[in-house]
Design a protein around this motif. Structure first.
Motif, PDB file in Angstrom:
ATOM      1  N   ALA A  68       0.854  -1.189   0.000  1.00 54.99           N
ATOM      2  CA  ALA A  68       0.000   0.000   0.000  1.00 54.99           C
ATOM      3  C   ALA A  68       0.888   1.237   0.000  1.00 54.99           C
ATOM      4  O   ALA A  68       1.817   1.344   0.806  1.00 54.99           O
ATOM      5  CB  ALA A  68      -0.911   0.014   1.221  1.00 54.99           C
ATOM      6  N   THR A  69       0.627   2.161  -0.906  1.00 52.83           N
ATOM      7  CA  THR A  69       1.394   3.405  -0.976  1.00 52.83           C
ATOM      8  C   THR A  69       0.530   4.574  -0.547  1.00 52.83           C
ATOM      9  O   THR A  69      -0.667   4.625  -0.846  1.00 52.83           O
ATOM     10  CB  THR A  69       1.926   3.659  -2.395  1.00 52.83           C
ATOM     11  N   VAL A  70       1.158   5.514   0.151  1.00 52.60           N
ATOM     12  CA  VAL A  70       0.474   6.728   0.609  1.00 52.60           C
ATOM     13  C   VAL A  70       1.240   7.923   0.064  1.00 52.60           C
ATOM     14  O   VAL A  70       2.429   8.089   0.336  1.00 52.60           O
ATOM     15  CB  VAL A  70       0.407   6.798   2.145  1.00 52.60           C
ATOM     16  N   GLY A  93       4.523  -9.350  -9.898  1.00 52.35           N
ATOM     17  CA  GLY A  93       3.434 -10.134  -9.349  1.00 52.35           C
ATOM     18  C   GLY A  93       2.940  -9.710  -7.982  1.00 52.35           C
ATOM     19  O   GLY A  93       2.376 -10.523  -7.247  1.00 52.35           O
ATOM     20  N   LEU A  94       3.157  -8.442  -7.618  1.00 48.90           N
ATOM     21  CA  LEU A  94       2.621  -7.910  -6.377  1.00 48.90           C
ATOM     22  C   LEU A  94       1.389  -7.060  -6.663  1.00 48.90           C
ATOM     23  O   LEU A  94       1.267  -6.460  -7.740  1.00 48.90           O
ATOM     24  CB  LEU A  94       3.650  -7.032  -5.647  1.00 48.90           C
ATOM     25  N   GLU A  95       0.501  -6.999  -5.706  1.00 49.76           N
ATOM     26  CA  GLU A  95      -0.628  -6.076  -5.786  1.00 49.76           C
ATOM     27  C   GLU A  95      -0.210  -4.749  -5.171  1.00 49.76           C
ATOM     28  O   GLU A  95       0.529  -4.716  -4.187  1.00 49.76           O
ATOM     29  CB  GLU A  95      -1.841  -6.626  -5.032  1.00 49.76           C
ATOM     30  N   SER A  96      -0.702  -3.659  -5.751  1.00 48.44           N
ATOM     31  CA  SER A  96      -0.399  -2.331  -5.223  1.00 48.44           C
ATOM     32  C   SER A  96      -1.692  -1.568  -4.999  1.00 48.44           C
ATOM     33  O   SER A  96      -2.544  -1.502  -5.894  1.00 48.44           O
ATOM     34  CB  SER A  96       0.500  -1.559  -6.198  1.00 48.44           C
ATOM     35  N   LYS A  97      -1.841  -1.017  -3.807  1.00 48.93           N
ATOM     36  CA  LYS A  97      -3.001  -0.185  -3.482  1.00 48.93           C
ATOM     37  C   LYS A  97      -2.511   1.237  -3.225  1.00 48.93           C
ATOM     38  O   LYS A  97      -1.732   1.471  -2.296  1.00 48.93           O
ATOM     39  CB  LYS A  97      -3.721  -0.721  -2.245  1.00 48.93           C
ATOM     40  N   SER A  98      -2.961   2.186  -4.057  1.00 53.55           N
ATOM     41  CA  SER A  98      -2.490   3.564  -3.959  1.00 53.55           C
ATOM     42  C   SER A  98      -3.495   4.429  -3.225  1.00 53.55           C
ATOM     43  O   SER A  98      -4.706   4.352  -3.475  1.00 53.55           O
ATOM     44  CB  SER A  98      -2.259   4.146  -5.362  1.00 53.55           C
ATOM     45  N   HIS A  99      -2.984   5.259  -2.326  1.00 55.07           N
ATOM     46  CA  HIS A  99      -3.824   6.181  -1.551  1.00 55.07           C
ATOM     47  C   HIS A  99      -3.208   7.571  -1.639  1.00 55.07           C
ATOM     48  O   HIS A  99      -2.013   7.744  -1.380  1.00 55.07           O
ATOM     49  CB  HIS A  99      -3.902   5.735  -0.093  1.00 55.07           C
ATOM     50  N   VAL A 123      -3.107  -6.022   3.550  1.00 52.77           N
ATOM     51  CA  VAL A 123      -1.952  -5.193   3.235  1.00 52.77           C
ATOM     52  C   VAL A 123      -0.730  -5.764   3.942  1.00 52.77           C
ATOM     53  O   VAL A 123      -0.725  -5.925   5.163  1.00 52.77           O
ATOM     54  CB  VAL A 123      -2.177  -3.730   3.660  1.00 52.77           C
ATOM     55  N   ASP A 124       0.322  -6.060   3.194  1.00 52.33           N
ATOM     56  CA  ASP A 124       1.537  -6.628   3.781  1.00 52.33           C
ATOM     57  C   ASP A 124       2.599  -5.584   4.073  1.00 52.33           C
ATOM     58  O   ASP A 124       3.349  -5.713   5.046  1.00 52.33           O
ATOM     59  CB  ASP A 124       2.110  -7.683   2.832  1.00 52.33           C
ATOM     60  N   GLY A 125       2.690  -4.574   3.228  1.00 51.44           N
ATOM     61  CA  GLY A 125       3.690  -3.532   3.415  1.00 51.44           C
ATOM     62  C   GLY A 125       3.101  -2.158   3.178  1.00 51.44           C
ATOM     63  O   GLY A 125       2.165  -2.000   2.377  1.00 51.44           O
ATOM     64  N   ILE A 126       3.648  -1.163   3.875  1.00 48.96           N
ATOM     65  CA  ILE A 126       3.168   0.218   3.739  1.00 48.96           C
ATOM     66  C   ILE A 126       4.344   1.107   3.366  1.00 48.96           C
ATOM     67  O   ILE A 126       5.385   1.101   4.037  1.00 48.96           O
ATOM     68  CB  ILE A 126       2.533   0.727   5.049  1.00 48.96           C
ATOM     69  N   LYS A 149       5.035  -4.202   9.000  1.00 46.01           N
ATOM     70  CA  LYS A 149       4.656  -3.744   7.654  1.00 46.01           C
ATOM     71  C   LYS A 149       5.549  -2.600   7.177  1.00 46.01           C
ATOM     72  O   LYS A 149       5.317  -2.030   6.110  1.00 46.01           O
ATOM     73  CB  LYS A 149       3.190  -3.303   7.628  1.00 46.01           C
ATOM     74  N   ASP A 150       6.591  -2.308   7.935  1.00 44.39           N
ATOM     75  CA  ASP A 150       7.476  -1.189   7.609  1.00 44.39           C
ATOM     76  C   ASP A 150       8.520  -1.619   6.584  1.00 44.39           C
ATOM     77  O   ASP A 150       9.724  -1.654   6.854  1.00 44.39           O
ATOM     78  CB  ASP A 150       8.148  -0.658   8.881  1.00 44.39           C
ATOM     79  N   VAL A 151       8.062  -1.938   5.376  1.00 42.44           N
ATOM     80  CA  VAL A 151       8.955  -2.483   4.358  1.00 42.44           C
ATOM     81  C   VAL A 151       9.892  -1.424   3.771  1.00 42.44           C
ATOM     82  O   VAL A 151      10.827  -1.762   3.044  1.00 42.44           O
ATOM     83  CB  VAL A 151       8.149  -3.167   3.242  1.00 42.44           C
ATOM     84  N   ASP A 152       9.656  -0.163   4.100  1.00 42.00           N
ATOM     85  CA  ASP A 152      10.565   0.908   3.676  1.00 42.00           C
ATOM     86  C   ASP A 152      11.606   1.217   4.751  1.00 42.00           C
ATOM     87  O   ASP A 152      12.501   2.036   4.536  1.00 42.00           O
ATOM     88  CB  ASP A 152       9.757   2.174   3.338  1.00 42.00           C
ATOM     89  N   GLY A 153      11.471   0.592   5.914  1.00 41.75           N
ATOM     90  CA  GLY A 153      12.464   0.738   6.977  1.00 41.75           C
ATOM     91  C   GLY A 153      12.591   2.140   7.528  1.00 41.75           C
ATOM     92  O   GLY A 153      13.703   2.631   7.723  1.00 41.75           O
ATOM     93  N   VAL A 154      11.450   2.791   7.822  1.00 41.36           N
ATOM     94  CA  VAL A 154      11.497   4.200   8.247  1.00 41.36           C
ATOM     95  C   VAL A 154      11.129   4.410   9.710  1.00 41.36           C
ATOM     96  O   VAL A 154      11.265   5.521  10.226  1.00 41.36           O
ATOM     97  CB  VAL A 154      10.570   5.066   7.368  1.00 41.36           C
TER      98      VAL A 154
END
Length: 313
Positions: A68-70, A93-99, A123-126, A149-154
């Motif tokens: 999921a992207t914000v 092959g990933l799903e992306s949900k945009s917000h 949602v697995d990652g944000i 879910k912090d796949v961006d490591g922030v």
């Protein structure tokens, strides 16, 4: 008598033992033509493995791993970055949900959205795209992301994991940098690493990752005295300041590895590339160096998060 460094043996044959492939010679300094680190090729290998794992997860879980992207505000570069990441999700092959939230969004509004995504079991990652508008407290938003879910490591939890060597997600650009070093046989152990920049999502964490690999790490910043002198002693230089060609080529120690994580208008990095390439042993181009691996690590860590959540569920 002055000394100089020269490379011993053929570049390709020497890569895996590069730290020992330099000997002292007499007379004046000579230039050394660097091998260019191909970030696109390294990212392609990461993405290929990620696609295989994503397909395996989808077969077992009955759904694709989901990122999921914000995106907050109207910054054109941020819109471009999010679009690139969304397209790359599709290709592996990933799903992306945009917000998307408006330029006038408040901290509370962004935190509320992120907290809702953190509770969403699909949602697995944000990924919260930064920078955000000035009125938004980025740190408060980041800390609303569940560490799993912090796949961006922030988040602070992710930084602590990097610093302490615990299980967690690496910040994506630092993680990508470590992939580049590994791909080109650069062992940080015992090396003097200089990180120019101290941001919480790039400079600081990459120093922690290098320290965990037994490098001796020095952080440089706007208050550093004699920046040229410090950089000139580094075996590994990582730049992350966003100032075009701040690091001059003649600062680079002959035979050093240069990782330029800066990106400035006109496709210019933080390092004076052409001059630095005459002295470095390995160097990343801008673009085509660090950037591709950042996205690749983000997607790989999204699959990591999906696999971990599914095994726990």
């Amino acid at each position: 008598m002055p000394t100089r460094l020269a490379q011993v043996g053929h570049h390709q044959e020497a890569k895996r033992e590069a730290s020992n492939a330099w000997v002292l010679l007499s007379t004046e300094e000579i230039s050394v033509s660097a091998d260019v680190i191909d970030g696109i090729a390294v990212a392609s290998r990461i993405l290929s493995d990620t696609a295989v794992r994503a397909a395996q997860f989808a077969e077992i879980a009955g759904r694709k791993p989901c990122l999921a992207t914000v995106l907050v505000g109207d910054d054109p570069a941020s819109h471009t970055y999010v679009r690139m990441k969304t397209n790359r999700c599709r290709t592996v092959g990933l799903e992306s949900k945009s917000h998307r939230l408006s330029q006038t969004a408040t901290t509370t509004e962004v935190v509320t959205l992120v907290a809702r995504l953190a509770r969403d079991i699909t949602v697995d990652g944000i990924l919260v795209q930064h920078p955000m508008p000035n009125q938004v407290d980025e740190r408060q938003v980041f800390e609303a992301i569940t560490p799993t879910k912090d796949v961006d490591g922030v988040t602070g939890a992710s930084f602590a994991a990097m610093a302490l060597g615990d299980k967690g997600f690496a910040s994506c650009t630092p993680g990508g940098i470590m992939h580049l070093l590994d791909a080109y046989g650069v062992d940080p152990s015992g090396q003097r690493a200089v990180v120019v920049g101290r941001s919480p999502i790039l400079g600081k964490p990459v120093g922690m990752l290098l320290l965990a690999r037994d490098a001796t790490v020095t952080y440089c910043h706007s208050k550093t005295a004699d920046l040229p002198g410090v950089v000139s002693e580094a075996d590994i230089v990582v730049t992350a300041v966003g100032r075009p060609e701040l690091i001059k080529g003649n600062w680079i120690k002959a035979g050093a590895v240069v990782i330029d994580a800066g990106y400035n208008p006109g496709n210019v990095g933080d390092v004076e590339y052409s001059a630095a390439a005459q002295r470095a042993r390995l160097i990343t181009p801008v673009p085509g160096g660090v950037g591709p691996t950042t996205i690749a690590v983000l997607l790989a860590q999204t699959v990591d998060a999906a696999e971990s959540a599914h095994s726990v569920a």
